[in-house]
Every structure is written in structure tokens, then in C-alpha cells.
Design a protein around this motif. Sequence first.
Motif, PDB file in Angstrom:
ATOM      1  N   ASP A  73      51.456  50.043  43.189  1.00 27.13           N
ATOM      2  CA  ASP A  73      52.307  50.075  44.391  1.00 27.13           C
ATOM      3  C   ASP A  73      53.321  48.934  44.390  1.00 27.13           C
ATOM      4  O   ASP A  73      54.338  48.998  45.073  1.00 27.13           O
ATOM      5  CB  ASP A  73      51.444  49.995  45.669  1.00 27.13           C
ATOM      6  CG  ASP A  73      50.502  51.203  45.758  1.00 27.13           C
ATOM      7  OD1 ASP A  73      50.698  52.168  44.997  1.00 27.13           O
ATOM      8  OD2 ASP A  73      49.559  51.156  46.581  1.00 27.13           O
ATOM      9  N   GLY A  74      53.008  47.896  43.618  1.00 28.74           N
ATOM     10  CA  GLY A  74      53.951  46.779  43.506  1.00 28.74           C
ATOM     11  C   GLY A  74      55.037  47.044  42.480  1.00 28.74           C
ATOM     12  O   GLY A  74      55.857  46.163  42.214  1.00 28.74           O
ATOM     13  N   GLY A  75      55.031  48.233  41.871  1.00 30.85           N
ATOM     14  CA  GLY A  75      56.137  48.617  40.988  1.00 30.85           C
ATOM     15  C   GLY A  75      55.834  48.551  39.505  1.00 30.85           C
ATOM     16  O   GLY A  75      56.730  48.762  38.670  1.00 30.85           O
ATOM     17  N   ILE A  76      54.581  48.247  39.122  1.00 30.60           N
ATOM     18  CA  ILE A  76      54.257  48.227  37.686  1.00 30.60           C
ATOM     19  C   ILE A  76      54.137  49.678  37.209  1.00 30.60           C
ATOM     20  O   ILE A  76      53.346  50.452  37.773  1.00 30.60           O
ATOM     21  CB  ILE A  76      52.919  47.489  37.422  1.00 30.60           C
ATOM     22  CG1 ILE A  76      52.940  46.074  38.018  1.00 30.60           C
ATOM     23  CG2 ILE A  76      52.592  47.467  35.928  1.00 30.60           C
ATOM     24  CD1 ILE A  76      53.887  45.113  37.357  1.00 30.60           C
ATOM     25  N   PRO A  77      54.907  50.079  36.181  1.00 31.73           N
ATOM     26  CA  PRO A  77      54.811  51.470  35.703  1.00 31.73           C
ATOM     27  C   PRO A  77      53.416  51.759  35.136  1.00 31.73           C
ATOM     28  O   PRO A  77      52.739  50.846  34.658  1.00 31.73           O
ATOM     29  CB  PRO A  77      55.856  51.547  34.581  1.00 31.73           C
ATOM     30  CG  PRO A  77      56.599  50.263  34.601  1.00 31.73           C
ATOM     31  CD  PRO A  77      55.848  49.269  35.424  1.00 31.73           C
ATOM     32  N   HIS A  78      53.016  53.021  35.203  1.00 31.74           N
ATOM     33  CA  HIS A  78      51.676  53.392  34.729  1.00 31.74           C
ATOM     34  C   HIS A  78      51.411  52.925  33.298  1.00 31.74           C
ATOM     35  O   HIS A  78      50.332  52.444  32.989  1.00 31.74           O
ATOM     36  CB  HIS A  78      51.490  54.909  34.815  1.00 31.74           C
ATOM     37  CG  HIS A  78      51.064  55.355  36.166  1.00 31.74           C
ATOM     38  ND1 HIS A  78      51.941  55.520  37.212  1.00 31.74           N
ATOM     39  CD2 HIS A  78      49.834  55.639  36.661  1.00 31.74           C
ATOM     40  CE1 HIS A  78      51.272  55.906  38.288  1.00 31.74           C
ATOM     41  NE2 HIS A  78      49.996  55.983  37.983  1.00 31.74           N
ATOM     42  N   ASN A  79      52.421  53.075  32.441  1.00 30.15           N
ATOM     43  CA  ASN A  79      52.182  52.726  31.031  1.00 30.15           C
ATOM     44  C   ASN A  79      52.127  51.214  30.790  1.00 30.15           C
ATOM     45  O   ASN A  79      51.903  50.764  29.681  1.00 30.15           O
ATOM     46  CB  ASN A  79      53.227  53.382  30.120  1.00 30.15           C
ATOM     47  CG  ASN A  79      54.636  52.904  30.427  1.00 30.15           C
ATOM     48  OD1 ASN A  79      54.846  52.188  31.394  1.00 30.15           O
ATOM     49  ND2 ASN A  79      55.586  53.300  29.597  1.00 30.15           N
ATOM     50  N   LYS A  80      52.353  50.434  31.849  1.00 30.06           N
ATOM     51  CA  LYS A  80      52.285  48.967  31.690  1.00 30.06           C
ATOM     52  C   LYS A  80      51.087  48.376  32.457  1.00 30.06           C
ATOM     53  O   LYS A  80      50.899  47.168  32.476  1.00 30.06           O
ATOM     54  CB  LYS A  80      53.571  48.316  32.250  1.00 30.06           C
ATOM     55  CG  LYS A  80      54.830  48.644  31.467  1.00 30.06           C
ATOM     56  CD  LYS A  80      54.984  47.660  30.327  1.00 30.06           C
ATOM     57  CE  LYS A  80      56.266  47.716  29.555  1.00 30.06           C
ATOM     58  NZ  LYS A  80      56.790  48.969  29.159  1.00 30.06           N
ATOM     59  N   LEU A  81      50.293  49.242  33.080  1.00 28.00           N
ATOM     60  CA  LEU A  81      49.188  48.721  33.906  1.00 28.00           C
ATOM     61  C   LEU A  81      48.181  47.923  33.071  1.00 28.00           C
ATOM     62  O   LEU A  81      47.786  46.806  33.434  1.00 28.00           O
ATOM     63  CB  LEU A  81      48.474  49.877  34.621  1.00 28.00           C
ATOM     64  CG  LEU A  81      49.221  50.495  35.812  1.00 28.00           C
ATOM     65  CD1 LEU A  81      48.527  51.761  36.282  1.00 28.00           C
ATOM     66  CD2 LEU A  81      49.338  49.494  36.951  1.00 28.00           C
ATOM     67  N   VAL A  82      47.765  48.510  31.949  1.00 34.59           N
ATOM     68  CA  VAL A  82      46.733  47.845  31.135  1.00 34.59           C
ATOM     69  C   VAL A  82      47.249  46.507  30.613  1.00 34.59           C
ATOM     70  O   VAL A  82      46.571  45.475  30.716  1.00 34.59           O
ATOM     71  CB  VAL A  82      46.279  48.757  29.974  1.00 34.59           C
ATOM     72  CG1 VAL A  82      45.457  47.974  28.962  1.00 34.59           C
ATOM     73  CG2 VAL A  82      45.450  49.917  30.516  1.00 34.59           C
ATOM     74  N   SER A  83      48.486  46.502  30.077  1.00 32.83           N
ATOM     75  CA  SER A  83      48.983  45.249  29.499  1.00 32.83           C
ATOM     76  C   SER A  83      49.190  44.194  30.587  1.00 32.83           C
ATOM     77  O   SER A  83      48.971  42.997  30.369  1.00 32.83           O
ATOM     78  CB  SER A  83      50.266  45.482  28.704  1.00 32.83           C
ATOM     79  OG  SER A  83      51.234  46.061  29.528  1.00 32.83           O
ATOM     80  N   THR A  84      49.575  44.637  31.806  1.00 36.84           N
ATOM     81  CA  THR A  84      49.749  43.669  32.902  1.00 36.84           C
ATOM     82  C   THR A  84      48.406  43.041  33.264  1.00 36.84           C
ATOM     83  O   THR A  84      48.299  41.817  33.453  1.00 36.84           O
ATOM     84  CB  THR A  84      50.353  44.369  34.147  1.00 36.84           C
ATOM     85  OG1 THR A  84      51.583  44.947  33.765  1.00 36.84           O
ATOM     86  CG2 THR A  84      50.561  43.393  35.288  1.00 36.84           C
ATOM     87  N   ILE A  85      47.369  43.876  33.316  1.00 34.34           N
ATOM     88  CA  ILE A  85      46.040  43.341  33.658  1.00 34.34           C
ATOM     89  C   ILE A  85      45.553  42.395  32.555  1.00 34.34           C
ATOM     90  O   ILE A  85      44.998  41.327  32.839  1.00 34.34           O
ATOM     91  CB  ILE A  85      45.040  44.492  33.901  1.00 34.34           C
ATOM     92  CG1 ILE A  85      45.415  45.206  35.191  1.00 34.34           C
ATOM     93  CG2 ILE A  85      43.607  43.980  33.987  1.00 34.34           C
ATOM     94  CD1 ILE A  85      44.778  46.550  35.369  1.00 34.34           C
ATOM     95  N   ASN A 122      42.279  53.915  32.507  1.00 29.78           N
ATOM     96  CA  ASN A 122      42.037  52.839  31.525  1.00 29.78           C
ATOM     97  C   ASN A 122      42.189  51.463  32.168  1.00 29.78           C
ATOM     98  O   ASN A 122      41.421  50.541  31.888  1.00 29.78           O
ATOM     99  CB  ASN A 122      43.033  52.943  30.358  1.00 29.78           C
ATOM    100  CG  ASN A 122      42.605  54.019  29.399  1.00 29.78           C
ATOM    101  OD1 ASN A 122      41.469  54.498  29.456  1.00 29.78           O
ATOM    102  ND2 ASN A 122      43.497  54.440  28.533  1.00 29.78           N
ATOM    103  N   ALA A 123      43.193  51.345  33.047  1.00 26.71           N
ATOM    104  CA  ALA A 123      43.419  50.062  33.719  1.00 26.71           C
ATOM    105  C   ALA A 123      42.212  49.733  34.603  1.00 26.71           C
ATOM    106  O   ALA A 123      41.732  48.595  34.648  1.00 26.71           O
ATOM    107  CB  ALA A 123      44.694  50.136  34.552  1.00 26.71           C
TER     108      ALA A 123
END
Length: 219
Positions: free
Chosen positions: A49-61, A25-26
Amino acid sequence: MHNIIRRSLLSRMLTINSDDHSFSNAKKLVVSIGNNPDIAEGVVCALRDGGIPHNKLVSTIETLAGRWEVGEDNGLQDLVASVKQEIDKRLGKPMISFTVVPPKGRIKDHGLLVKAYIGMSIADIVQYGSDKQQLSDYIECACSGVMACSTCHVIIDEQWMDTVDSPEEAEQDMLDLAYGAGPNSRLGCQLTLSIRHNGMIIHIPEGVNNIMDNIPFKG
Ligand code: FES
């Protein structure tokens, strides 16, 4: 005992599936913002790899992209830029250099030496090249390369004219609206660098028309 092991395996499989789902999804989100799948994969890997958890990838992007539809950006473009550079480096593309001569009176020396990988356009360098800082002082690329602004107008030095192709009709249409365009004019977003351009000299015009704003102004 078997049940405990089975439950543990099942839970592990569900985690992996949900991680895959979040990753995919990300990646789709980065593609939907206008990047190709390789770049998108690189961006998501860099965040993971920079430490963002999988479940936070979309919201970080989403946070990094900001309101990208209206040209806002909170850091995604810089990340995309470094991923693009890294991909070019890994592909082992040769780097060339060329000189950009700014309009008279806008710089003390004779020109800027700009380095870039072959296959990049002048607009790519302005957006994510290692010398983007220097070049973006002189070339704007307001439409990000979709031939709608003419702010990437450059003038090829006479001695290097045999290294560039004639503009196609759509490019010429936009050049007709560019400030001070002449026979050596090209749109930087349509000029893809090849090994033939190593050492090339290009000149920055004295002024700019940003057709997107429909307000001609002098640079
Ligand atoms: Fe707008 Fe080239 S970047 S026409």
C-alpha cells in the motif's frame, strides 16, 4: 478479435497470479524471520500500500531485514512494531498503564508511566510498545523473550504480588542467574499483562546479568 481479448485476459490472469505469488513469497519471508502470519500479512500489505511493486516486495523485505540472523535490522522491526500496534488497536484490546520505578539515582522523578495493551508482555513493550523508547532505557530484553538472558528481570512491588503467578521452573532457573533476584522477581518476557495489572508498580533492579554474553556486568 476474440483472440486479442483472450490474450489480454490471459495476460491479466498471469499478472494476478504472479502478484499473488510475489505477495505470498514476501509473506513467507517475514514469517521465516520469526513473525506470525497475521503480522507478516500486515507488513507486506503496508509495503504494497506504500507503493512497493509486487515484484519488489521480497527484495525490499530482505533489505529491511538486513542480516537479521545476527541481530542486524534495517527497519523491518519498526515496521513489524507498528503493524502489531495496529492489530491490537483493531482488535479493540483494552489498554492499561503501570508504573516502572528505575533504580535509585537513574531518574529524577518517581517512575515512568507506561501504557500497553493487555496480552502484551513487558518484553513486547520494550520491543514494539508505544512507550518502548522510555522503557528500553532500563530493560534490555537481549534474547527477545526466549528466556536466555535475564536482562528483562523486574521486581514486582510487594502490593502487587497477588496479581502475578509464581514463576515456572524454566523462568525460575533463569531468575536464579539474574542480578539481585529475590522472591518478587519475574522475567519481563514471561509477564503477560492483564486487566489485573492496571496501576501495577514494578521496580528495575540495580544491576543486570546478561547470561547470553556470560559476562555479568553492573547496570
Ligand atoms: Fe531474555 Fe527475558 S528477554 S530472559
